[in-house]
Design a protein around this motif. Sequence first.
Motif, PDB file in Angstrom:
ATOM      1  N   ASP A 113     -54.820  15.047 -39.432  1.00 23.14           N
ATOM      2  CA  ASP A 113     -55.519  14.862 -39.711  1.00 23.14           C
ATOM      3  C   ASP A 113     -55.805  16.335 -40.187  1.00 23.14           C
ATOM      4  OD1 ASP A 113     -58.175  14.311 -39.931  1.00 23.14           O
ATOM      5  OD2 ASP A 113     -58.424  14.634 -37.541  1.00 23.14           O
ATOM      6  N   TRP A 114     -55.285  16.972 -39.412  1.00 20.49           N
ATOM      7  CA  TRP A 114     -55.484  19.004 -39.125  1.00 20.49           C
ATOM      8  C   TRP A 114     -54.648  19.320 -40.625  1.00 20.49           C
ATOM      9  CZ3 TRP A 114     -57.208  22.316 -36.798  1.00 20.49           C
ATOM     10  CH2 TRP A 114     -57.268  23.948 -36.821  1.00 20.49           C
ATOM     11  N   ASP A 115     -53.724  18.416 -41.352  1.00 19.59           N
ATOM     12  CA  ASP A 115     -53.110  19.050 -43.101  1.00 19.59           C
ATOM     13  C   ASP A 115     -54.327  18.250 -43.879  1.00 19.59           C
ATOM     14  OD1 ASP A 115     -51.006  19.906 -41.866  1.00 19.59           O
ATOM     15  OD2 ASP A 115     -49.323  18.386 -41.796  1.00 19.59           O
ATOM     16  N   THR A 116     -54.327  17.148 -43.300  1.00 18.06           N
ATOM     17  CA  THR A 116     -54.760  16.438 -44.674  1.00 18.06           C
ATOM     18  C   THR A 116     -57.002  15.544 -44.037  1.00 18.06           C
ATOM     19  OG1 THR A 116     -54.588  13.733 -43.469  1.00 18.06           O
ATOM     20  CG2 THR A 116     -53.314  15.904 -45.388  1.00 18.06           C
ATOM     21  N   THR A 117     -56.928  16.039 -43.264  1.00 21.78           N
ATOM     22  CA  THR A 117     -58.805  14.855 -42.776  1.00 21.78           C
ATOM     23  C   THR A 117     -58.772  13.829 -42.769  1.00 21.78           C
ATOM     24  OG1 THR A 117     -59.471  15.737 -45.300  1.00 21.78           O
ATOM     25  CG2 THR A 117     -59.680  17.712 -43.543  1.00 21.78           C
TER      26      THR A 117
ATOM     27  N   MET B  42     -64.627  17.224 -23.494  1.00 25.91           N
ATOM     28  CA  MET B  42     -63.708  18.240 -24.071  1.00 25.91           C
ATOM     29  C   MET B  42     -63.271  18.190 -26.432  1.00 25.91           C
ATOM     30  SD  MET B  42     -60.173  18.328 -22.624  1.00 25.91           S
ATOM     31  CE  MET B  42     -58.624  19.523 -22.883  1.00 25.91           C
ATOM     32  N   ALA B  43     -63.594  17.643 -26.428  1.00 32.12           N
ATOM     33  CA  ALA B  43     -63.481  17.539 -27.710  1.00 32.12           C
ATOM     34  C   ALA B  43     -64.468  18.606 -28.618  1.00 32.12           C
ATOM     35  CB  ALA B  43     -63.185  16.327 -28.527  1.00 32.12           C
TER      36      ALA B  43
ATOM     37  N   ARG C  36     -60.649  26.812 -44.292  1.00 29.31           N
ATOM     38  CA  ARG C  36     -59.829  26.132 -45.372  1.00 29.31           C
ATOM     39  C   ARG C  36     -60.673  25.965 -46.428  1.00 29.31           C
ATOM     40  NH1 ARG C  36     -57.630  20.474 -43.261  1.00 29.31           N
ATOM     41  NH2 ARG C  36     -57.164  21.597 -41.510  1.00 29.31           N
ATOM     42  N   GLU C  37     -60.977  26.121 -47.568  1.00 24.28           N
ATOM     43  CA  GLU C  37     -61.756  25.236 -48.627  1.00 24.28           C
ATOM     44  C   GLU C  37     -62.787  24.613 -48.375  1.00 24.28           C
ATOM     45  OE1 GLU C  37     -62.703  24.437 -53.226  1.00 24.28           O
ATOM     46  OE2 GLU C  37     -60.401  24.590 -52.857  1.00 24.28           O
ATOM     47  N   GLY C  38     -64.625  24.029 -48.228  1.00 23.44           N
ATOM     48  CA  GLY C  38     -65.628  24.251 -47.963  1.00 23.44           C
ATOM     49  C   GLY C  38     -65.865  24.482 -46.346  1.00 23.44           C
ATOM     50  N   GLY C  39     -64.937  25.202 -45.349  1.00 21.76           N
ATOM     51  CA  GLY C  39     -65.411  25.429 -44.185  1.00 21.76           C
ATOM     52  C   GLY C  39     -65.053  24.157 -43.236  1.00 21.76           C
ATOM     53  N   VAL C  40     -64.143  23.355 -43.542  1.00 18.35           N
ATOM     54  CA  VAL C  40     -63.977  21.994 -42.796  1.00 18.35           C
ATOM     55  C   VAL C  40     -62.888  22.017 -41.531  1.00 18.35           C
ATOM     56  CG1 VAL C  40     -63.029  19.407 -43.095  1.00 18.35           C
ATOM     57  CG2 VAL C  40     -64.154  20.928 -44.797  1.00 18.35           C
ATOM     58  N   VAL C  41     -62.998  21.120 -40.535  1.00 23.41           N
ATOM     59  CA  VAL C  41     -62.701  21.807 -39.324  1.00 23.41           C
ATOM     60  C   VAL C  41     -62.453  20.255 -39.001  1.00 23.41           C
ATOM     61  CG1 VAL C  41     -61.997  22.405 -36.888  1.00 23.41           C
ATOM     62  CG2 VAL C  41     -63.121  24.134 -38.795  1.00 23.41           C
ATOM     63  N   PRO C  42     -61.197  19.852 -39.420  1.00 24.70           N
ATOM     64  CA  PRO C  42     -61.148  18.409 -38.506  1.00 24.70           C
ATOM     65  C   PRO C  42     -61.550  17.401 -37.195  1.00 24.70           C
ATOM     66  CG  PRO C  42     -59.173  19.189 -39.677  1.00 24.70           C
ATOM     67  CD  PRO C  42     -59.421  20.364 -39.513  1.00 24.70           C
ATOM     68  N   PHE C  43     -61.648  17.094 -36.932  1.00 23.76           N
ATOM     69  CA  PHE C  43     -62.274  16.929 -35.229  1.00 23.76           C
ATOM     70  C   PHE C  43     -61.255  15.653 -34.599  1.00 23.76           C
ATOM     71  CE2 PHE C  43     -65.243  13.965 -32.476  1.00 23.76           C
ATOM     72  CZ  PHE C  43     -65.516  15.531 -31.356  1.00 23.76           C
TER      73      PHE C  43
ATOM     74  N   LEU D 177     -60.347  15.302 -30.566  1.00 26.43           N
ATOM     75  CA  LEU D 177     -60.746  14.242 -30.099  1.00 26.43           C
ATOM     76  C   LEU D 177     -59.045  13.517 -29.082  1.00 26.43           C
ATOM     77  CD1 LEU D 177     -62.618  12.138 -32.520  1.00 26.43           C
ATOM     78  CD2 LEU D 177     -62.798  12.798 -29.779  1.00 26.43           C
ATOM     79  N   ALA D 178     -57.922  13.483 -30.318  1.00 23.17           N
ATOM     80  CA  ALA D 178     -56.971  13.551 -29.515  1.00 23.17           C
ATOM     81  C   ALA D 178     -56.119  13.850 -28.465  1.00 23.17           C
ATOM     82  CB  ALA D 178     -55.767  13.553 -30.300  1.00 23.17           C
ATOM     83  N   LEU D 179     -56.370  15.884 -27.897  1.00 17.46           N
ATOM     84  CA  LEU D 179     -56.154  16.436 -27.754  1.00 17.46           C
ATOM     85  C   LEU D 179     -57.254  15.830 -26.578  1.00 17.46           C
ATOM     86  CD1 LEU D 179     -55.129  18.717 -26.021  1.00 17.46           C
ATOM     87  CD2 LEU D 179     -56.973  20.362 -26.786  1.00 17.46           C
ATOM     88  N   GLY D 180     -58.134  15.734 -26.662  1.00 20.27           N
ATOM     89  CA  GLY D 180     -59.054  14.796 -25.205  1.00 20.27           C
ATOM     90  C   GLY D 180     -58.271  13.809 -25.059  1.00 20.27           C
TER      91      GLY D 180
END
Length: 280
Positions: free
Chosen positions: A142-146, A229-230, A248-255, A259-262
Amino acid sequence: MLLDPLPYTVLIGVLGLLVGSFLNVVIHRLPKMMERGWAAECAQLSGQEAPAQEPFNLVVPRSRCPHCGHPIRWYENIPVLSYLALRGKCSSCRAPIGLRYPLVELVTGGLFAWCAWRWGWGWSAAAWCLFSATLVALTAIDWDTTLLPDDLTLPLLWGGLIAAALGLTGVPLADAVWGVVAGYLSLWLVFWAFKLVTGKEGMGYGDFKLFAALGAWFGWQALVPIILMASVIGALVGIGMKLTQSLREGGVVPFGPFLALGGLTAMLFGPQAILRAIGL
């Protein structure tokens, strides 16, 4: 059969290192496999013949250096040790090898060892090891590709329900089922509310499925601590990336990674520990 906890924990930790090595393959190849599948479907819908391609899956072709194409020999693929022996560089072209490879192996090995220490010898430890490995893969993808592939989120969801039914997680089956319902619908409602107000999509459907899967593993009661927490960590990381101009382009930060960290934090310390950590 009773096993000495320390040797058993070390053994399962080593197994986790090997699984982490395989997860690196999943993280790299599964999104590419999805893209190939989409391209073939688009060609079929448009009445065109899909272009011939060499087989590409989690087994073939053999792993190779992305810079020079050097095939990775078996002794160059030993978790962590090969990275250290090669000093983080390809043995052929000396191009740098990403630090993520040994990091994924170490994190997976550590999580496996913790599961073995916490749950001992049995199916509960095996279930939580699979849970951990899936979240590690989903985080990196998800971090790499959303993208949060259905090939991982849906087995994680069903695995949580099956584990609850078999008594492996300590969560009553009814709580797990309602965890799936509440996890999916809560983010689905947030998604549509945000879209109606802003006209934009704030998250993807994969986030709904991942949160539903966490509800299956921990029950509906754990969903509030996990999402809190997420959200907190995701906001802090997003602000940090914006201040350092690393968005990244578009200001996208995958969620999904948050969630996985939570979910992993809930596994390690319990959902209530999350509430205490954020002062609630």
